[in-house]
Design an enzyme around this catalytic site. Structure first.
Site, PDB file in Angstrom:
ATOM      1  N   ALA A   1      36.606  24.817  -1.903  1.00 61.63           N
ATOM      2  CA  ALA A   1      38.050  24.602  -1.771  1.00 61.63           C
ATOM      3  C   ALA A   1      38.782  25.357  -2.880  1.00 61.63           C
ATOM      4  O   ALA A   1      38.189  25.771  -3.878  1.00 61.63           O
ATOM      5  CB  ALA A   1      38.356  23.111  -1.849  1.00 61.63           C
TER       6      ALA A   1
ATOM      7  N   ASP B   1      32.563   5.433  -2.655  1.00 60.19           N
ATOM      8  CA  ASP B   1      33.512   5.875  -3.687  1.00 60.19           C
ATOM      9  C   ASP B   1      32.828   6.399  -4.960  1.00 60.19           C
ATOM     10  O   ASP B   1      33.452   7.090  -5.753  1.00 60.19           O
ATOM     11  CB  ASP B   1      34.451   4.723  -4.079  1.00 60.19           C
ATOM     12  CG  ASP B   1      35.214   4.170  -2.883  1.00 60.19           C
ATOM     13  OD1 ASP B   1      35.297   4.873  -1.859  1.00 60.19           O
ATOM     14  OD2 ASP B   1      35.710   3.041  -2.980  1.00 60.19           O
TER      15      ASP B   1
HETATM   16  O1  F6P Z   1      35.594   1.270  -0.905  1.00 60.88           O
HETATM   17  C1  F6P Z   1      35.238   1.986   0.214  1.00 60.88           C
HETATM   18  C2  F6P Z   1      36.463   2.420   0.972  1.00 60.88           C
HETATM   19  O2  F6P Z   1      36.031   3.155   2.097  1.00 60.88           O
HETATM   20  C3  F6P Z   1      37.491   3.215   0.169  1.00 60.88           C
HETATM   21  O3  F6P Z   1      37.134   4.556   0.020  1.00 60.88           O
HETATM   22  C4  F6P Z   1      38.734   2.995   0.974  1.00 60.88           C
HETATM   23  O4  F6P Z   1      39.898   3.103   0.182  1.00 60.88           O
HETATM   24  C5  F6P Z   1      38.561   1.586   1.474  1.00 60.88           C
HETATM   25  O5  F6P Z   1      37.180   1.302   1.441  1.00 60.88           O
HETATM   26  C6  F6P Z   1      39.087   1.376   2.881  1.00 60.88           C
HETATM   27  O6  F6P Z   1      38.949   0.037   3.186  1.00 60.88           O
HETATM   28  P1  F6P Z   1      39.201  -0.545   4.648  1.00 60.88           P
HETATM   29  O7  F6P Z   1      38.036  -0.153   5.501  1.00 60.88           O
HETATM   30  O8  F6P Z   1      39.308  -1.994   4.436  1.00 60.88           O
HETATM   31  O9  F6P Z   1      40.465   0.092   5.159  1.00 60.88           O
END
Ligand code: F6P
Length: 372
Positions: free
Chosen positions: A212, A153
């Site tokens: 984009a 992120d």
């Molecule tokens: O924080 C990393 C991340 O991949 C975010 O981008 C995403 O919102 C979240 O984790 C998804 O989490 P999970 O794998 O628990 O669905």
């Protein structure tokens, strides 16, 4: 000295590179290193495995009989799959988001496990929640901790890059290129949703690199109607200008579901020209890029150094251009107290950090250029 390393929260490419580098640096210095499986969950449950081995390990051990070309015999060596894992995606130690560790009782149990094992300190590789957990361990139980920022992120304060971001961006732009091929063939517009939780960095950075036409980020604070109106204009103008395809990168933090966006846009624009692709967890997997391996290795080196220099309670940060932070021997790596990292991370999430303000201002300035 005996250290432990764990990976926690959402996995990120580069976590394994950091584990490997940590193990190699420790082995070279005769520091025993254990890996904790499944993050803080495994810490509470005492799930440890050795990552370094004595160099004179008995016959049958992975390194027995190997010819050492270095004049100095190594004090220790690293376990076989640690040596091999440096480029692999995910994390060989496993990861978790531990509910138990959120409670003081869980953290007390974890600290007790470390004390009983004679562990001198823990390297925590992870994102915001993981680093906050490390700070609690240090404050409440005097555990010596050093954090390594890892999260696709890129929402961690005090570091310009977290592990996983570069690989994730490469994956996103590869996907955008593929989608652009089919979009151009059919003269279509695509909304491509990318991960990033509440942080629009992946969307913003990939939108520029993929060429984009527009980017949607939570931080822009637009209402649903504003989003749909802006996209309708972007798509109409794009095709009016003779474009073959229109690409919109949408951060997952913008809560409007892609299906709804597509339905509304197709209703407003004659024809059936709009499609959507949610990249989801595809963005989080895959082999670590050169950049992620490089940063991971250098951060890990300085993380081990921090224990030797008694600079724990900190995070190692990739900060090639900042004067801020505690200098290390590596000019691109600085140390920041974990308290400060958590504070700045909160400001990043709230959109009030100078870095985030700068990103938004830049995006506003390039917004007019994207659709050209
Ligand atoms: O924080 C990393 C991340 O991949 C975010 O981008 C995403 O919102 C979240 O984790 C998804 O989490 P999970 O794998 O628990 O669905």
């Amino acid at each position: 000295m005996k250290l432990a390393v764990l990976t926690s929260g959402g996995d990120a490419p580069g976590m394994n590179s950091a584990i490997r580098a940590t193990a190699k640096v420790c082995a070279g210095r005769g520091v025993a290193l254990e890996g904790v499986e499944l993050g803080y969950e495994g810490l509470i449950d005492g799930r440890f495995r050795p990552l370094t081995l004595a160099a004179d390990a008995p016959v049958g051990s992975p390194r027995a009989g190997s010819t050492n070309i270095d004049a100095r015999p190594p004090v220790m060596t690293v376990e076989t799959d640690v040596e091999r894992c440096g480029g692999w995606g995910g994390t060989i130690l496993g990861s978790a988001r531990s509910e138990r560790f959120r409670d003081a009782e869980g953290r007390r149990a974890a600290a007790e496990v470390l004390r009983a094992r004679g562990t001198d300190g823990v390297i925590v590789i992870g994102g915001n929640g993981s680093l906050t957990g490390a700070l609690h361990l240090a404050r409440e139980h005097g555990v010596r901790v050093v954090g390594i920022p890892a999260s696709i992120d890129n929402d961690i304060g005090c570091t310009s890059m977290s592990l996983g971001v570069d690989t994730a961006l490469n994956t996103i732009i590869d996907a955008c290129d593929r989608i652009a091929d089919t979009a151009s063939a059919h003269r279509r517009a695509f909304v491509i949703e990318v991960m990033g939780r509440d942080c629009g960095y992946l969307a913003m950075a990939s939108a520029i690199a993929a060429g984009a036409d527009a980017v949607l980020m939570r931080e822009q604070g637009r209402s649903e109607e504003e989003v749909v109106t802006a996209l309708e204009r972007t798509i109409r103008e794009g095709f009016d200008r003779g474009k073959l395809r229109v690409l919109v990168i949408k951060s997952e933090g913008v809560r409007i579901p892609c299906t709804k966006l597509v339905r509304e846009l197709n209703a407003r624009i004659d024809g059936d020209h709009v499609r959507a692709t949610v990249l989801g967890h595809v963005v989080r997997g895959g082999r670590a890029s050169y950049q992620d391996r490089r940063i991971a290795s250098r951060l890990a080196f300085q993380a081990v150094e921090a224990f030797s220099n008694d600079r724990t309670g900190t995070m190692v940060a990739w900060q090639p251009s900042e004067r801020d932070g505690i200098a290390t021997l590596d000019p691109s790596v600085k140390l920041f107290p974990l308290e400060r990292v958590i504070d700045v991370t909160r400001a990043v999430h709230e959109g009030t950090s100078p870095e985030m303000q700068w990103r938004l201002a830049m995006m506003e300035r390039v917004a007019g250029v994207l659709g050209v």
